[in-house]
Design a protein around this motif. Structure first.
Motif, PDB file in Angstrom:
ATOM      1  N   THR A 135      44.133  45.884  26.457  1.00  0.00           N
ATOM      2  CA  THR A 135      44.214  45.963  27.940  1.00  0.00           C
ATOM      3  C   THR A 135      45.558  47.212  28.015  1.00  0.00           C
ATOM      4  N   LEU A 145      49.018  38.390  31.108  1.00  0.00           N
ATOM      5  CA  LEU A 145      47.973  38.609  30.318  1.00  0.00           C
ATOM      6  C   LEU A 145      47.652  37.980  29.114  1.00  0.00           C
ATOM      7  N   THR A 159      47.043  46.377  38.589  1.00  0.00           N
ATOM      8  CA  THR A 159      46.530  47.180  37.544  1.00  0.00           C
ATOM      9  C   THR A 159      45.728  48.500  38.129  1.00  0.00           C
ATOM     10  N   ASN A 168      41.317  49.101  33.064  1.00  0.00           N
ATOM     11  CA  ASN A 168      42.536  48.831  32.034  1.00  0.00           C
ATOM     12  C   ASN A 168      42.102  48.031  30.868  1.00  0.00           C
ATOM     13  N   HIS A 169      40.905  47.277  31.093  1.00  0.00           N
ATOM     14  CA  HIS A 169      40.488  46.539  30.196  1.00  0.00           C
ATOM     15  C   HIS A 169      39.318  46.817  29.416  1.00  0.00           C
TER      16      HIS A 169
END
Length: 208
Positions: free
Chosen positions: A86, A146, A100, A109-110
């Motif tokens: 991420t 996270l 995000t 973003n992942h």
């Protein structure tokens, strides 16, 4: 088609260079694999991969390097298969809340590794950062948000580029230090590089 081995620095793959008697250079073409040294950080990594993935066809991109670890139960020098990564800082602050780039509606973003899994290594979740985490406040915030196991400065950029080009990709990291306030005396960079290179040499040898 060949495998592209990607690392941020030559130092991280120094024994790999020696084992295959590779010439100096940041991009080396071999019979069964190519090697790309991108430079440190996600910007340099994305730029380098953009150059070479658009000009060459690969069956696999293998990103290797050292990394920090949030989990003190994982021994320094351990090898991990980062199967999720991420961009930890890509987004916006909204007071104490972090939004995000996905929340903002501007992208992803992942990312996940693509293709076959490395079954002999523990699979964990990593984050990619511009600024290495080094304060208790930052550590607590990132773990709460996270809950990553590892931290690097390039991994998610490799996954991003490979997803754009629809190429299988894997990321293997060797743990050189725990994520903590900066103290080089506690790091085990030499051990991490040694273990990483031994694994990489074996992996490439088995593929050929």
């Amino acid at each position: 088609m060949k495998t592209l081995v990607v690392a941020a620095t030559k130092a991280e793959v120094a024994f790999f260079y020696q084992h295959y008697n590779l010439p100096e250079g940041d991009f080396i073409e071999g019979k069964n694999f190519d090697l790309l040294i991108t430079g440190v950080g996600m910007v340099a990594t994305a730029f380098s991969l953009g150059q070479y993935l658009s000009a060459n066809k690969y069956i696999l991109v293998l990103n290797v390097g050292i990394a920090g670890c949030f989990d003190r139960n994982i021994a320094l020098g351990s090898l991990l298969n980062i199967n999720e990564d991420t961009f930890a800082e890509l987004g916006a602050e909204n007071g104490d809340e972090f939004l995000t780039i996905t929340d903002l509606g501007f992208g992803e973003n992942h990312f996940k590794s693509i293709g076959k899994r490395i079954t002999n290594l523990p699979s964990v979740k990593g984050i990619t950062v511009n600024c290495v985490t080094g304060s208790e406040k930052s550590i607590n915030n990132i773990v709460k948000r996270l809950n990553p196991t590892s931290e690097s400065m390039e991994g998610a950029a490799v996954f991003y580029a490979c997803k754009k080009e629809n190429i299988d990709c894997l990321q293997v990291r060797s743990i050189s230090n725990y994520v903590a306030p900066r103290n080089k005396e506690t790091w085990e960079i030499g051990l991490a590089i040694k273990n990483l290179n031994e694994w990489l040499i074996s992996f490439i040898s088995e593929m050929n």
